[in-house]
Design a protein around this motif. Structure first.
Motif: not given
Length: 104
Positions: A41-43, A47-53, A56-58, A62-68
């Protein structure tokens, strides 16, 4: 006088045509599942959304804890393209990661 009135009507019509509404904006979201790894997910986010690391981790957490989690906000064409890139990359890597686009 009728010539002046016609000129004003033409200027008003031109201004009306020049006014445009901004394009609608669409959010691209990743959805949580029980199989896609956090590293993948971080990759995708870097890679696709060009977020800084760090961002991306944040978002991954959020996806992991909130579902999306919101990956970015784009015009419709770009949002659809990002969604297809995510789905294609996930399929290639064998992950069931889902990505949706919603109007903001």
């Amino acid at each position: 006088m009728s010539q002046n009135h016609t000129r004003r009507d033409a200027e008003t019509a031109l201004l009306d045509r020049m006014k445009t509404t901004p394009p609608k904006r669409y959010g691209v979201y990743l959805l949580n599942d029980d199989y896609t790894t956090m590293n993948f997910v971080v990759e995708v986010l870097t890679g696709i959304f060009m977020l800084p690391k760090e961002r991306a981790v944040a978002v991954m957490l959020l996806v992991h804890h909130e579902g999306r989690g919101l990956c970015g906000i784009y015009t419709r064409d770009i949002a659809d393209t990002k969604q297809q890139q995510v789905l294609q990359r996930a399929r290639l890597e064998g992950y069931p990661l889902q990505c949706i686009v919603e109007e903001i």
